[in-house]
Design an enzyme around this catalytic site. Structure first.
Site, PDB file in Angstrom:
ATOM      1  N   ARG A  86     -21.407  94.939 140.327  1.00 25.39           N
ATOM      2  CA  ARG A  86     -20.021  95.230 139.907  1.00 25.39           C
ATOM      3  C   ARG A  86     -19.509  96.476 140.621  1.00 25.39           C
ATOM      4  O   ARG A  86     -20.281  97.195 141.273  1.00 25.39           O
ATOM      5  CB  ARG A  86     -19.914  95.380 138.383  1.00 25.39           C
ATOM      6  CG  ARG A  86     -20.663  96.555 137.793  1.00 25.39           C
ATOM      7  CD  ARG A  86     -20.543  96.486 136.272  1.00 25.39           C
ATOM      8  NE  ARG A  86     -21.452  97.374 135.591  1.00 25.39           N
ATOM      9  CZ  ARG A  86     -21.100  98.570 135.111  1.00 25.39           C
ATOM     10  NH1 ARG A  86     -19.875  99.025 135.278  1.00 25.39           N
ATOM     11  NH2 ARG A  86     -21.991  99.310 134.479  1.00 25.39           N
ATOM     12  N   ALA A 139     -26.234 102.789 142.768  1.00 21.12           N
ATOM     13  CA  ALA A 139     -26.254 102.910 141.302  1.00 21.12           C
ATOM     14  C   ALA A 139     -25.932 104.350 140.906  1.00 21.12           C
ATOM     15  O   ALA A 139     -26.469 105.295 141.480  1.00 21.12           O
ATOM     16  CB  ALA A 139     -27.625 102.510 140.767  1.00 21.12           C
ATOM     17  N   TYR A 198     -23.061 115.630 137.283  1.00 19.08           N
ATOM     18  CA  TYR A 198     -22.676 114.635 138.298  1.00 19.08           C
ATOM     19  C   TYR A 198     -22.492 115.310 139.663  1.00 19.08           C
ATOM     20  O   TYR A 198     -22.989 114.819 140.683  1.00 19.08           O
ATOM     21  CB  TYR A 198     -21.384 113.957 137.846  1.00 19.08           C
ATOM     22  CG  TYR A 198     -20.920 112.824 138.722  1.00 19.08           C
ATOM     23  CD1 TYR A 198     -21.528 111.569 138.664  1.00 19.08           C
ATOM     24  CD2 TYR A 198     -19.844 112.990 139.599  1.00 19.08           C
ATOM     25  CE1 TYR A 198     -21.086 110.516 139.458  1.00 19.08           C
ATOM     26  CE2 TYR A 198     -19.399 111.942 140.398  1.00 19.08           C
ATOM     27  CZ  TYR A 198     -20.022 110.704 140.316  1.00 19.08           C
ATOM     28  OH  TYR A 198     -19.583 109.667 141.119  1.00 19.08           O
ATOM     29  N   GLY A 213     -13.550 109.245 147.261  1.00 18.93           N
ATOM     30  CA  GLY A 213     -12.705 109.948 146.285  1.00 18.93           C
ATOM     31  C   GLY A 213     -12.661 109.104 145.019  1.00 18.93           C
ATOM     32  O   GLY A 213     -13.648 108.466 144.662  1.00 18.93           O
TER      33      GLY A 213
HETATM   34  P1  NDP Z   1     -19.705 101.372 137.930  1.00 20.88           P
HETATM   35  O1  NDP Z   1     -19.849 102.143 136.681  1.00 20.88           O
HETATM   36  O2  NDP Z   1     -18.622 100.344 138.037  1.00 20.88           O
HETATM   37  O3  NDP Z   1     -21.106 100.662 138.310  1.00 20.88           O
HETATM   38  C1  NDP Z   1     -22.291 101.400 138.278  1.00 20.88           C
HETATM   39  C2  NDP Z   1     -23.426 100.514 138.730  1.00 20.88           C
HETATM   40  O4  NDP Z   1     -24.646 101.262 138.646  1.00 20.88           O
HETATM   41  C3  NDP Z   1     -23.588  99.275 137.881  1.00 20.88           C
HETATM   42  O5  NDP Z   1     -23.873  98.185 138.717  1.00 20.88           O
HETATM   43  C4  NDP Z   1     -24.813  99.596 137.019  1.00 20.88           C
HETATM   44  O6  NDP Z   1     -25.604  98.463 136.672  1.00 20.88           O
HETATM   45  C5  NDP Z   1     -25.615 100.496 137.956  1.00 20.88           C
HETATM   46  N1  NDP Z   1     -26.520 101.365 137.217  1.00 20.88           N
HETATM   47  C6  NDP Z   1     -26.192 102.297 136.288  1.00 20.88           C
HETATM   48  N2  NDP Z   1     -27.297 102.905 135.808  1.00 20.88           N
HETATM   49  C7  NDP Z   1     -28.353 102.328 136.454  1.00 20.88           C
HETATM   50  C8  NDP Z   1     -29.759 102.507 136.404  1.00 20.88           C
HETATM   51  N3  NDP Z   1     -30.317 103.418 135.593  1.00 20.88           N
HETATM   52  N4  NDP Z   1     -30.532 101.744 137.205  1.00 20.88           N
HETATM   53  C9  NDP Z   1     -29.992 100.814 138.035  1.00 20.88           C
HETATM   54  N5  NDP Z   1     -28.660 100.596 138.129  1.00 20.88           N
HETATM   55  C10 NDP Z   1     -27.858 101.344 137.350  1.00 20.88           C
HETATM   56  O7  NDP Z   1     -19.575 102.459 139.078  1.00 20.88           O
HETATM   57  P2  NDP Z   1     -18.791 102.473 140.473  1.00 20.88           P
HETATM   58  O8  NDP Z   1     -18.852 101.151 141.102  1.00 20.88           O
HETATM   59  O9  NDP Z   1     -17.502 103.137 140.259  1.00 20.88           O
HETATM   60  O10 NDP Z   1     -19.718 103.531 141.257  1.00 20.88           O
HETATM   61  C11 NDP Z   1     -20.721 103.144 142.170  1.00 20.88           C
HETATM   62  C12 NDP Z   1     -21.217 104.411 142.855  1.00 20.88           C
HETATM   63  O11 NDP Z   1     -20.119 105.059 143.492  1.00 20.88           O
HETATM   64  C13 NDP Z   1     -21.811 105.430 141.889  1.00 20.88           C
HETATM   65  O12 NDP Z   1     -22.911 106.061 142.496  1.00 20.88           O
HETATM   66  C14 NDP Z   1     -20.676 106.424 141.687  1.00 20.88           C
HETATM   67  O13 NDP Z   1     -21.160 107.691 141.355  1.00 20.88           O
HETATM   68  C15 NDP Z   1     -20.061 106.413 143.075  1.00 20.88           C
HETATM   69  N6  NDP Z   1     -18.677 106.864 143.096  1.00 20.88           N
HETATM   70  C16 NDP Z   1     -17.716 106.252 142.327  1.00 20.88           C
HETATM   71  C17 NDP Z   1     -16.420 106.712 142.365  1.00 20.88           C
HETATM   72  C18 NDP Z   1     -15.307 106.104 141.547  1.00 20.88           C
HETATM   73  O14 NDP Z   1     -14.234 106.723 141.467  1.00 20.88           O
HETATM   74  N7  NDP Z   1     -15.481 104.954 140.955  1.00 20.88           N
HETATM   75  C19 NDP Z   1     -16.038 107.843 143.223  1.00 20.88           C
HETATM   76  C20 NDP Z   1     -17.116 108.389 143.997  1.00 20.88           C
HETATM   77  C21 NDP Z   1     -18.385 107.901 143.922  1.00 20.88           C
HETATM   78  P3  NDP Z   1     -25.192  97.507 135.413  1.00 20.88           P
HETATM   79  O15 NDP Z   1     -24.023  96.695 135.907  1.00 20.88           O
HETATM   80  O16 NDP Z   1     -26.353  96.674 135.126  1.00 20.88           O
HETATM   81  O17 NDP Z   1     -24.811  98.433 134.315  1.00 20.88           O
END
Ligand code: NDP
Length: 274
Positions: free
Chosen positions: A30, A106, A170, A213
């Site tokens: 996702r 993740a 974070y 961002g």
């Molecule tokens: P989401 O919250 O939409 O998705 C997070 C994902 O990480 C999910 O697929 C989840 O799996 C997985 N996950 C969470 N915890 C674990 C764990 N302990 N072990 C394995 N998988 C895990 O986040 P985003 O798509 O927004 O973010 C993705 C990355 O981008 C992250 O690293 C985030 O920090 C980074 N990011 C995001 C930004 C934003 O504005 N959205 C900006 C900058 C960076 P499951 O579906 O099973 O829960």
């Protein structure tokens, strides 16, 4: 411009440059991770998508990719567990025969100002975002060194560059990825050279980070609309980013042809930090 047009610009096909490659994307079912899987599969890669808890959703994502003709497997595990990371890497090698591309995507947030931040808020965020990237990279790098080629791409954040109120855990985890990325990049090249396998113009092993961002995913669901409005006004392009716009850069870095880029941080932030 309509959103559908923006997606098509970011996702314009540029050939099958990743054909024969296998990509493991943590948190790949996702948000940004799913967009990365789509982009890599769309350019010919076989994809191993990691997830941690939502199997139903992961299965739906797999069905979507498979319907488009992609070779895709799902792998459940908690990246903050070194044991799970080792098992997942082995599982993917068993299923696909190799790992060419590792995307450490993740990530979690647990936002509180420092005075109210519980010990667990600190350890859990560092555990998933930073230690998870270390454990996955350690296991995958060993395999890549045996093969003499590979790509590791770490998803950091603009918050790692700027810090943020309520995000000390974070920000520290995402800043930590910069040092980890550079060290892994140097060690990968060093180890290849020592093994006599650093080919001058080969694909080699590169390690890079991207620093998005604010991107429209569920991660922003907990951010109040008023705060999002303020963020939009601070971004020169006056909008949030889309997952496909991050995926595009990851796909570029994942290609063999990106062989002279290593240890770098690629910002994708609409000009928010410059
Ligand atoms: P989401 O919250 O939409 O998705 C997070 C994902 O990480 C999910 O697929 C989840 O799996 C997985 N996950 C969470 N915890 C674990 C764990 N302990 N072990 C394995 N998988 C895990 O986040 P985003 O798509 O927004 O973010 C993705 C990355 O981008 C992250 O690293 C985030 O920090 C980074 N990011 C995001 C930004 C934003 O504005 N959205 C900006 C900058 C960076 P499951 O579906 O099973 O829960």
């Amino acid at each position: 411009m309509a959103i559908s047009e923006i997606q098509s610009v970011a996702e314009r096909p540029e050939g099958n440059e990743l054909a024969g490659r296998v990509a493991l994307v943590t948190g790949g079912t996702r948000g940004i991770g799913a967009a990365i899987c789509r982009a890599l599969a769309g350019h010919g890669a076989s994809v191993a998508a990691g997830f941690s808890h939502d199997r139903e959703r992961a299965e739906a994502f797999r069905a979507e990719l498979a319907a488009g003709g992609a070779d895709v497997t799902l792998h459940r595990g908690n990246v903050s567990s070194a044991e799970d990371c080792r098992r997942t890497v082995q599982e993917v090698v068993d299923a696909h025969g190799q790992i060419d591309i590792l995307v450490n995507n993740a990530g979690i947030t647990m936002d509180r100002i420092v005075s109210k931040m519980a010990d667990a808020d600190w350890y859990d965020v560092i555990g998933v975002n930073l230690s998870g990237t270390f454990f996955m990279s350690k296991a995958a790098l060993e395999h890549m060194l045996e093969r003499g080629s590979g790509r590791i791409i770490n998803i950091s954040s603009i918050i790692g560059q700027t810090g943020n109120v309520g995000q000390a855990n974070y920000a520290a985890s995402k800043s930590g990825l910069f040092g980890l990325t550079m060290s892994l990049a140097k060690e990968a090249a060093f180890s290849l050279k020592r093994a006599g396998r650093l080919e001058a113009y080969g694909a080699g092993i590169t390690v890079n980070a991207v620093a998005p961002g604010f991107i429209e995913t569920e991660m922003l669901d907990s951010v109040p609309e008023k705060a999002l409005e303020r963020i939009r006004s601070e971004v020169p392009l006056h909008r949030l980013g889309r997952p496909e716009e991050v995926a595009r850069v990851v796909r570029f870095l994942a290609a063999d042809a990106s062989s002279y880029i290593t240890g770098q941080v690629w910002a994708i932030n609409g000009g928010q930090e410059m």
